[in-house]
Design a protein around this motif. Structure first.
Motif, PDB file in Angstrom:
ATOM      1  N   ARG A   2      -7.528  -7.525  -1.382  1.00 43.18           N
ATOM      2  CA  ARG A   2      -6.754  -7.623  -0.146  1.00 43.18           C
ATOM      3  C   ARG A   2      -6.890  -9.012   0.479  1.00 43.18           C
ATOM      4  O   ARG A   2      -5.913  -9.651   0.862  1.00 43.18           O
ATOM      5  CB  ARG A   2      -7.204  -6.544   0.851  1.00 43.18           C
ATOM      6  CG  ARG A   2      -6.337  -6.485   2.106  1.00 43.18           C
ATOM      7  CD  ARG A   2      -6.752  -5.296   2.974  1.00 43.18           C
ATOM      8  NE  ARG A   2      -6.563  -4.038   2.266  1.00 43.18           N
ATOM      9  CZ  ARG A   2      -5.404  -3.410   2.157  1.00 43.18           C
ATOM     10  NH1 ARG A   2      -4.319  -3.927   2.678  1.00 43.18           N
ATOM     11  NH2 ARG A   2      -5.320  -2.268   1.509  1.00 43.18           N
ATOM     12  N   ILE A  26      -3.320  -1.558  -3.023  1.00 44.50           N
ATOM     13  CA  ILE A  26      -4.285  -2.634  -3.246  1.00 44.50           C
ATOM     14  C   ILE A  26      -5.652  -2.013  -3.523  1.00 44.50           C
ATOM     15  O   ILE A  26      -6.087  -1.118  -2.796  1.00 44.50           O
ATOM     16  CB  ILE A  26      -4.338  -3.570  -2.033  1.00 44.50           C
ATOM     17  CG1 ILE A  26      -2.983  -4.265  -1.856  1.00 44.50           C
ATOM     18  CG2 ILE A  26      -5.438  -4.608  -2.175  1.00 44.50           C
ATOM     19  CD1 ILE A  26      -2.874  -5.112  -0.618  1.00 44.50           C
ATOM     20  N   TYR A  44      -7.314  -2.260   6.855  1.00 45.96           N
ATOM     21  CA  TYR A  44      -6.185  -1.591   6.210  1.00 45.96           C
ATOM     22  C   TYR A  44      -5.050  -1.471   7.217  1.00 45.96           C
ATOM     23  O   TYR A  44      -5.194  -0.881   8.288  1.00 45.96           O
ATOM     24  CB  TYR A  44      -6.613  -0.213   5.722  1.00 45.96           C
ATOM     25  CG  TYR A  44      -5.497   0.619   5.125  1.00 45.96           C
ATOM     26  CD1 TYR A  44      -4.572   0.055   4.253  1.00 45.96           C
ATOM     27  CD2 TYR A  44      -5.375   1.969   5.427  1.00 45.96           C
ATOM     28  CE1 TYR A  44      -3.561   0.803   3.700  1.00 45.96           C
ATOM     29  CE2 TYR A  44      -4.363   2.736   4.872  1.00 45.96           C
ATOM     30  CZ  TYR A  44      -3.464   2.143   4.013  1.00 45.96           C
ATOM     31  OH  TYR A  44      -2.444   2.894   3.470  1.00 45.96           O
ATOM     32  N   ASP A  66       0.840  -1.198   0.000  1.00 45.69           N
ATOM     33  CA  ASP A  66       0.000   0.000   0.000  1.00 45.69           C
ATOM     34  C   ASP A  66       0.875   1.249   0.000  1.00 45.69           C
ATOM     35  O   ASP A  66       1.960   1.268   0.586  1.00 45.69           O
ATOM     36  CB  ASP A  66      -0.913   0.021   1.228  1.00 45.69           C
ATOM     37  CG  ASP A  66      -2.089  -0.913   1.079  1.00 45.69           C
ATOM     38  OD1 ASP A  66      -2.910  -0.691   0.174  1.00 45.69           O
ATOM     39  OD2 ASP A  66      -2.172  -1.886   1.853  1.00 45.69           O
ATOM     40  N   ASN A 117     -10.067  -7.784   6.343  1.00 46.97           N
ATOM     41  CA  ASN A 117     -10.422  -6.607   5.545  1.00 46.97           C
ATOM     42  C   ASN A 117     -10.038  -5.305   6.226  1.00 46.97           C
ATOM     43  O   ASN A 117     -10.690  -4.273   6.040  1.00 46.97           O
ATOM     44  CB  ASN A 117     -11.939  -6.570   5.256  1.00 46.97           C
ATOM     45  CG  ASN A 117     -12.348  -7.607   4.249  1.00 46.97           C
ATOM     46  OD1 ASN A 117     -11.542  -8.036   3.445  1.00 46.97           O
ATOM     47  ND2 ASN A 117     -13.595  -8.027   4.308  1.00 46.97           N
ATOM     48  N   GLN A 156     -11.237  -4.598  -0.952  1.00 45.02           N
ATOM     49  CA  GLN A 156     -11.242  -5.693   0.008  1.00 45.02           C
ATOM     50  C   GLN A 156     -11.113  -7.048  -0.673  1.00 45.02           C
ATOM     51  O   GLN A 156     -10.465  -7.964  -0.148  1.00 45.02           O
ATOM     52  CB  GLN A 156     -12.529  -5.648   0.838  1.00 45.02           C
ATOM     53  CG  GLN A 156     -12.591  -4.479   1.804  1.00 45.02           C
ATOM     54  CD  GLN A 156     -13.871  -4.455   2.604  1.00 45.02           C
ATOM     55  OE1 GLN A 156     -14.742  -5.306   2.431  1.00 45.02           O
ATOM     56  NE2 GLN A 156     -13.995  -3.484   3.491  1.00 45.02           N
ATOM     57  N   SER A 207      -5.157  -8.253   7.249  1.00 42.47           N
ATOM     58  CA  SER A 207      -5.631  -8.291   5.871  1.00 42.47           C
ATOM     59  C   SER A 207      -6.753  -9.305   5.693  1.00 42.47           C
ATOM     60  O   SER A 207      -7.698  -9.075   4.936  1.00 42.47           O
ATOM     61  CB  SER A 207      -4.475  -8.623   4.919  1.00 42.47           C
ATOM     62  OG  SER A 207      -3.548  -7.579   4.882  1.00 42.47           O
ATOM     63  N   THR A 243      -4.079 -12.034   0.312  1.00 42.17           N
ATOM     64  CA  THR A 243      -3.592 -12.640   1.547  1.00 42.17           C
ATOM     65  C   THR A 243      -3.774 -14.145   1.531  1.00 42.17           C
ATOM     66  O   THR A 243      -2.871 -14.908   1.882  1.00 42.17           O
ATOM     67  CB  THR A 243      -4.336 -12.043   2.755  1.00 42.17           C
ATOM     68  OG1 THR A 243      -4.186 -10.623   2.734  1.00 42.17           O
ATOM     69  CG2 THR A 243      -3.785 -12.583   4.058  1.00 42.17           C
TER      70      THR A 243
END
Length: 529
Positions: A367, A361, A451, A316, A449, A364, A446, A371
């Motif tokens: 992300r 990214i 940040y 990010d 969800n 969600q 992550s 992950t």
């Protein structure tokens, strides 16, 4: 009774979508303008982002199939509707080959339907020779310039990136295949090439210097994908139906869709773009899932991340010039170009004066999928080990602002972390850096969800981690073989929390002591500013 809406999930043929009444988001005005920019156009977009649909739309347009475009925006611009011979080649069907001869045969199979239309000469024994002959015969037989549409031009090359055994041979085959485009320029009315990676990849277009790359052109940012404006104008009933299914308001569902599938930007002035595949799948199934990752993470991307030792916690707020991510694959010094071009990173901001892009990214879905799919490969931990039980308890504790309970759950989780392959090596690395546990924390947040940023710069140092919740910011510092008080003192002495003073959310400082030998949190302190 309201007519049931049909969503084109897995359907990429424009003519079928129009004839069979599937939902179609009208991009034909942008398509028409694109055909006026240059006779040779290249467009890069991530997988499942509508490149193939755009390709087949161009095919129908240049074949003069006017009836398919009734009621669409292009009718305001196009007056001639001249019919051209169209050579449409889907190169993705030639991927996965094990030798250059297999690749040649796969390309020949893709050309066979076209040779049944325009013929083939005995001396045309290679894909490039057949392609060259097809362009010339189509032009001579029809008296009209030829339109060439090449979809997923780079598919055969992605699986052999940086493989010395196959790469040179595959590159030679693809060079020979594409070189006829320049030689027959006068016979070509329009040539459209799509793919994931930039067009000069592996120099297969080394002789083709007349291609206009519109991948970062602000005028065509929204030519693939769906904008928020298009959702409001054309998909209101779809959002309303999904909201009803979940028992929330229309506005709440719009926000959930925005958080989950929105956030792509393909130029410095791009509107936010929704992933079209995921959005259509969500409407079709009436279910919010990470649909983009159904087929898994591309193997070529995993290999390149391992090859370049990609730091997965730095995904990010990456500030770079365009040359860092919009570059040919053969020039890569890290995995950043592939991460951007594959859709795992996108443009978040642009500094006009510094000519610097900020990448991050998109949303969600990416992300969590990143992950679950990528990070276990890089860090050696399974996403399911995070999700099974611990995630829900940890999430609830943070949402009720019970930081003490959340850290007790975290302590229990870390103590039970499986001793997976590669774990010992990671533990050895943290004697000089907190890398492994930064990765672990990054994974945890992550998957929820949330940040999270690691190694966050400030004027006097770097905070180990900052977690951004909707109503709270957590500034966290981890001291290996140290105490929570040592960690908290560092947060205060270095002023890690000061940069968030203007944020309306309260800031919570968390100091943690960690024992490498025990692989466990030994103590922690929590202070709210």
């Amino acid at each position: 009774m309201e007519e049931e809406r049909r969503y084109p999930v897995g359907i990429q043929t424009f003519s079928r979508i129009r004839r069979e009444g599937y939902v179609y988001i009208d991009k034909t005005d942008l398509m028409w303008r694109m055909t006026r920019v240059s006779p040779f156009i290249f467009l890069s977009r991530p997988r499942r982002f509508g490149k193939s649909l755009l390709a087949t739309t161009l095919c129908s347009f240049f074949r003069g199939e006017r009836e398919l475009f009734e009621g669409l925006k292009v009718m305001e611009f196009e007056k001639e509707w001249k019919r051209h011979p169209v050579l449409h080649i889907d190169v993705s069907k030639a991927k996965g080959q094990e030798s250059k001869e297999d690749l040649r045969q796969a390309l020949m199979r893709q050309l066979k339907p076209l040779t049944s239309l325009y013929g083939i000469e005995p001396e045309e024994t290679t894909p490039g020779a057949v392609f060259d002959g097809l362009i010339q015969r189509a032009f001579k037989q029809t008296g009209e310039q030829v339109v060439v549409v090449i979809d997923e031009y780079d598919a055969p090359m992605l699986d052999v990136l940086h493989e010395e055994e196959h790469l040179p041979a595959f590159r030679h085959v693809m060079q020979e295949f594409y070189q006829c485009l320049k030689a027959n320029e006068a016979m070509i009315r329009f040539c459209f090439i799509t793919g994931i990676t930039k067009f000069s990849q592996l120099s297969i277009f080394s002789t083709q210097n007349n291609i206009t790359n519109i991948s970062l052109d602000p005028n065509f940012s929204a030519i693939c994908g769906i904008t928020g404006e298009e959702i409001d104008e054309q998909m209101h009933p779809d959002v309303a139906r999904l909201a009803k299914e979940y028992g929330v308001t229309y506005e709440e569902m719009r926000q959930v869709l925005r958080d989950t599938y929105d956030g792509y930007r393909f130029s410095r002035k791009s509107p936010d773009i929704y992933n079209p595949f995921s959005l259509m799948k969500a409407f079709n199934q009436c279910d919010l899932q990470n649909w983009w990752f159904e087929s898994g993470t591309p193997s070529y991307l995993l290999r390149q991340m391992r090859r370049f030792h990609t730091d997965i916690t730095k995904m990010d707020d990456i500030e770079v010039p365009s040359s860092a991510f919009d570059q040919p694959t053969e020039n890569m010094l890290d995995a950043l170009p592939l991460l951007y071009q594959s859709g795992y990173l996108t443009i978040k901001d642009y500094d006009f004066f510094g000519r610097i892009y900020t990448l991050g990214i998109p949303n969600q879905e990416v992300r969590v999928g990143f992950t679950e799919g990528l990070l276990p490969t890089v860090a050696g931990i399974r996403g399911s080990d995070v999700q099974a039980g611990f995630a829900l308890r940890f999430w609830r504790a943070l949402h009720t602002n019970d930081t003490d309970l959340a850290l007790r759950e975290l302590r229990a989780y870390l103590e039970g972390l499986p001793y997976v392959e590669g774990f010992k090596k990671k533990l050895e690395e943290v004697t000089v850096a907190e890398g492994f546990y930064e990765w672990t924390f990054y994974l945890i947040f992550s998957m929820l969800n949330v940040y999270v940023q690691t190694q966050v710069k400030c004027a006097r140092g770097r905070a180990d981690m900052v977690v951004f919740m909707p109503d709270t910011i957590y500034v966290m510092e981890l001291k290996l073989n140290g105490t929570a008080q040592d960690a908290l003192d560092q947060i205060n002495d270095k002023g890690y929390a000061l940069r968030y003073a203007t944020d309306p959310r309260p800031v919570v400082k968390v100091g943690m002591g960690f024992s490498i030998e025990k692989r466990a949190l030994t103590d922690y302190l929590i202070v709210e500013d």
